[in-house]
Design an enzyme around this catalytic site. Structure first.
Site, PDB file in Angstrom:
ATOM      1  N   GLU A   1      24.123   7.526  22.678  1.00 22.99           N
ATOM      2  CA  GLU A   1      25.338   6.814  22.307  1.00 22.99           C
ATOM      3  C   GLU A   1      26.214   6.564  23.522  1.00 22.99           C
ATOM      4  O   GLU A   1      26.198   7.327  24.489  1.00 22.99           O
ATOM      5  CB  GLU A   1      26.132   7.638  21.276  1.00 22.99           C
ATOM      6  CG  GLU A   1      25.396   7.743  19.948  1.00 22.99           C
ATOM      7  CD  GLU A   1      26.167   8.527  18.894  1.00 22.99           C
ATOM      8  OE1 GLU A   1      26.105   8.124  17.724  1.00 22.99           O
ATOM      9  OE2 GLU A   1      26.807   9.538  19.214  1.00 22.99           O
TER      10      GLU A   1
ATOM     11  N   CYS B   1      34.838  13.554  22.301  1.00 24.46           N
ATOM     12  CA  CYS B   1      34.119  14.512  23.143  1.00 24.46           C
ATOM     13  C   CYS B   1      33.302  15.500  22.335  1.00 24.46           C
ATOM     14  O   CYS B   1      33.815  16.169  21.455  1.00 24.46           O
ATOM     15  CB  CYS B   1      35.105  15.323  23.963  1.00 24.46           C
ATOM     16  SG  CYS B   1      35.846  14.372  25.228  1.00 24.46           S
TER      17      CYS B   1
ATOM     18  N   CYS C   1      29.180  22.159  21.089  1.00 22.26           N
ATOM     19  CA  CYS C   1      28.927  20.737  21.357  1.00 22.26           C
ATOM     20  C   CYS C   1      27.776  20.223  20.494  1.00 22.26           C
ATOM     21  O   CYS C   1      26.705  20.842  20.446  1.00 22.26           O
ATOM     22  CB  CYS C   1      28.594  20.557  22.841  1.00 22.26           C
ATOM     23  SG  CYS C   1      28.084  18.889  23.278  1.00 22.26           S
TER      24      CYS C   1
ATOM     25  N   LEU D   1      34.962  23.985  32.103  1.00 17.74           N
ATOM     26  CA  LEU D   1      35.126  25.429  32.302  1.00 17.74           C
ATOM     27  C   LEU D   1      35.199  26.157  30.945  1.00 17.74           C
ATOM     28  O   LEU D   1      34.409  27.049  30.674  1.00 17.74           O
ATOM     29  CB  LEU D   1      36.369  25.706  33.148  1.00 17.74           C
ATOM     30  CG  LEU D   1      36.438  27.100  33.752  1.00 17.74           C
ATOM     31  CD1 LEU D   1      35.338  27.330  34.772  1.00 17.74           C
ATOM     32  CD2 LEU D   1      37.804  27.373  34.384  1.00 17.74           C
TER      33      LEU D   1
ATOM     34  N   CYS E   1      32.389   5.660  28.204  1.00 22.64           N
ATOM     35  CA  CYS E   1      31.786   6.983  28.220  1.00 22.64           C
ATOM     36  C   CYS E   1      30.297   6.800  27.992  1.00 22.64           C
ATOM     37  O   CYS E   1      29.891   6.235  26.978  1.00 22.64           O
ATOM     38  CB  CYS E   1      32.432   7.813  27.101  1.00 22.64           C
ATOM     39  SG  CYS E   1      31.730   9.453  26.928  1.00 22.64           S
TER      40      CYS E   1
ATOM     41  N   CYS F   1      20.467  17.247  25.308  1.00 23.56           N
ATOM     42  CA  CYS F   1      20.981  18.028  26.429  1.00 23.56           C
ATOM     43  C   CYS F   1      20.360  19.411  26.369  1.00 23.56           C
ATOM     44  O   CYS F   1      20.144  19.952  25.285  1.00 23.56           O
ATOM     45  CB  CYS F   1      22.510  18.136  26.338  1.00 23.56           C
ATOM     46  SG  CYS F   1      23.275  18.964  27.762  1.00 23.56           S
TER      47      CYS F   1
ATOM     48  N   CYS G   1      25.511  24.401  24.900  1.00 21.79           N
ATOM     49  CA  CYS G   1      26.860  24.896  24.614  1.00 21.79           C
ATOM     50  C   CYS G   1      27.059  24.898  23.097  1.00 21.79           C
ATOM     51  O   CYS G   1      26.872  23.877  22.439  1.00 21.79           O
ATOM     52  CB  CYS G   1      27.913  24.003  25.286  1.00 21.79           C
ATOM     53  SG  CYS G   1      27.700  23.928  27.080  1.00 21.79           S
TER      54      CYS G   1
HETATM   55  N1  SAH Z   1      27.353  17.931  30.029  1.00 22.82           N
HETATM   56  C1  SAH Z   1      28.570  17.462  30.593  1.00 22.82           C
HETATM   57  C2  SAH Z   1      29.100  16.169  30.019  1.00 22.82           C
HETATM   58  C3  SAH Z   1      29.111  15.960  28.517  1.00 22.82           C
HETATM   59  S1  SAH Z   1      30.390  16.466  27.464  1.00 22.82           S
HETATM   60  C4  SAH Z   1      29.630  18.520  30.494  1.00 22.82           C
HETATM   61  O1  SAH Z   1      29.443  19.466  29.762  1.00 22.82           O
HETATM   62  O2  SAH Z   1      30.633  18.440  31.213  1.00 22.82           O
HETATM   63  C5  SAH Z   1      31.960  15.947  27.999  1.00 22.82           C
HETATM   64  C6  SAH Z   1      33.040  16.982  27.722  1.00 22.82           C
HETATM   65  O3  SAH Z   1      33.242  17.225  26.311  1.00 22.82           O
HETATM   66  C7  SAH Z   1      32.718  18.337  28.327  1.00 22.82           C
HETATM   67  O4  SAH Z   1      33.848  18.866  28.937  1.00 22.82           O
HETATM   68  C8  SAH Z   1      32.347  19.141  27.090  1.00 22.82           C
HETATM   69  O5  SAH Z   1      32.458  20.515  27.306  1.00 22.82           O
HETATM   70  C9  SAH Z   1      33.327  18.603  26.077  1.00 22.82           C
HETATM   71  N2  SAH Z   1      32.969  18.936  24.689  1.00 22.82           N
HETATM   72  C10 SAH Z   1      31.752  19.162  24.190  1.00 22.82           C
HETATM   73  N3  SAH Z   1      31.813  19.427  22.877  1.00 22.82           N
HETATM   74  C11 SAH Z   1      33.109  19.349  22.529  1.00 22.82           C
HETATM   75  C12 SAH Z   1      33.809  19.510  21.302  1.00 22.82           C
HETATM   76  N4  SAH Z   1      33.160  19.780  20.176  1.00 22.82           N
HETATM   77  N5  SAH Z   1      35.154  19.362  21.313  1.00 22.82           N
HETATM   78  C13 SAH Z   1      35.795  19.047  22.451  1.00 22.82           C
HETATM   79  N6  SAH Z   1      35.190  18.880  23.643  1.00 22.82           N
HETATM   80  C14 SAH Z   1      33.863  19.039  23.688  1.00 22.82           C
END
Ligand code: SAH
Length: 369
Positions: A111, A362, A138, A244, A124, A131, A135
């Site tokens: 997407e 995000c 996510c 972070l 974006c 991935c 995490c």
């Molecule tokens: N893999 C990369 C880029 C993808 S996500 C990374 O982790 O930085 C882009 C941002 O969205 C990252 O900061 C990620 O931690 C955040 N993110 C992921 N899931 C989220 C959620 N459920 N709510 C808010 N931010 C989230």
């Protein structure tokens, strides 16, 4: 067989071996394009013409490229294969936020999201199908890694947005893409080579590339330290965003599993070295999760870790993913967290939750059909 053997690995760096997408003009540097065109039996300068059509006019239909001889058009069309097929488009915010679900040649789904603000347009983009960084908060992280995207597959997402803007399809009049953030699906630094190729295509002036300012590009990472160090040496002043989400190793080990490999102090050291080398402010991403990472003492610890650095803290209200027990912080806890960081003199903003209604915010990109 033990239970562990059937489980997905905690971290998946290597993408599964799969057939590669077709070679595209946007995969190649200008010298490589000239060589490719020569291989097809055409004069090398045709590569410049073809590049102008693609990167300046955002065109892919060779039949309309009337400055090319008919026979050449046919031959050169192999350099512009269709890589992305739009499966579904969803809009919100009166059409100014637009998420597209793309099918890649092998059926993989990714997407991208276009967000138009009064003064700029941000895209974006995804850099991997799925991935491998796992995490737990996510949506993409829960799906595992399908495969790396090619440079051209990444670039095509931006070109498609640029085309929609140029064609006046997005409310607000004809426009251009000003910002590209690698915050869609995937861990960009785990697909390093293709991502750097894409960044170069985005910033190179036309007809080599799209001519977007490097300052408008943000690469977001969980914190692959060696890749951050490498990125610092590319001579590309893109913004680094570091996800972070916790200032202490104990919590970060579980929220961002890469932390089991590189600790908070190591990844912050790499971020400061990146800032020193590029003179670019590093963005620290911190999703505020109710009662998990939003305590004032954690804000205080974060403030102490990042104060007096070339930094900006971006707090993201958690976008809850389906089935997750976690949710966004209470407003009063969010305010207290902000105040604590401000007390340390740290620049901090709370990110808007654009696209949330269409699962385009995000961490919500899951690419289910
Ligand atoms: N893999 C990369 C880029 C993808 S996500 C990374 O982790 O930085 C882009 C941002 O969205 C990252 O900061 C990620 O931690 C955040 N993110 C992921 N899931 C989220 C959620 N459920 N709510 C808010 N931010 C989230």
């Amino acid at each position: 067989m033990t239970a562990e053997k059937t489980e997905r690995p905690l971290l998946q760096f290597a993408a599964p071996r799969r057939a590669k997408p077709a070679r595209h003009l946007a995969d190649l540097t200008m010298p490589e394009r000239r060589a490719a065109v020569a291989e097809l039996g055409e004069k090398p300068f045709r590569a410049d013409q073809l590049s102008r059509h693609y990167f300046s006019h955002l065109a892919t239909d060779v039949a309309a490229m009337t400055d090319l001889p008919a026979a050449a058009r046919e031959k050169l069309s192999v350099l512009l294969p269709a890589l992305l097929t739009s499966v579904r488009e969803m809009t919100t915010d009166a059409g100014t936020t637009r998420k597209t679900l793309w099918r890649l040649f092998d059926g993989a789904l990714v997407e991208s999201v276009l967000m138009r603000y009064p003064d700029r347009v941000t895209m974006c983009v995804s850099s991997q199908a799925g991935c491998g960084m796992n995490c737990p908060f996510c949506a993409t992280g829960q799906a595992g890694l399908t495969r790396n995207m090619s440079t051209a597959e990444i670039v095509e997402q931006v070109v498609s947005g640029a085309r929609a803007l140029a064609a006046n399809e997005v409310p607000g009049g004809p426009g251009r893409v000003n910002n590209v953030v690698f915050m869609g699906m995937g861990e960009p630094l785990a697909n390093y080579k293709a991502v750097i190729g894409a960044v170069r295509r985005l910033v190179d002036p036309a007809p080599d590339g799209l001519g977007i300012s490097a300052r408008g590009i943000t690469v977001s990472t969980v914190g692959l330290v060696p890749a951050i160090n490498k990125l610092a040496d590319e001579g590309l002043p893109v913004t680094l965003a570091l996800s972070l989400h916790a200032p202490d190793d104990k919590l970060r080990d579980s929220l961002v599993p890469i932390n089991t490999r590189w600790k908070v102090h190591e990844v912050l050291d790499a971020a400061w070295a990146y800032a020193a080398k590029t003179k670019r402010r590093v963005s620290i991403e911190y999703a505020l999760i109710k009662d998990i990472n939003d305590q004032e003492w954690r804000a205080d610890l974060l403030g102490k870790l990042v104060k007096n650095k070339l930094v900006h803290v971006n707090l993201i209200p958690l976008n809850p993913t389906p089935g997750s027990k976690w949710t966004a912080s209470r407003p009063e806890d969010e305010r207290a967290f902000v105040r604590r960081l401000e007390f340390h003199g740290v620049p901090v903003t709370v990110r808007d939750t654009r696209g949330r209604e269409i699962d385009g915010a995000c961490g919500q990109l899951a690419a289910a059909e």
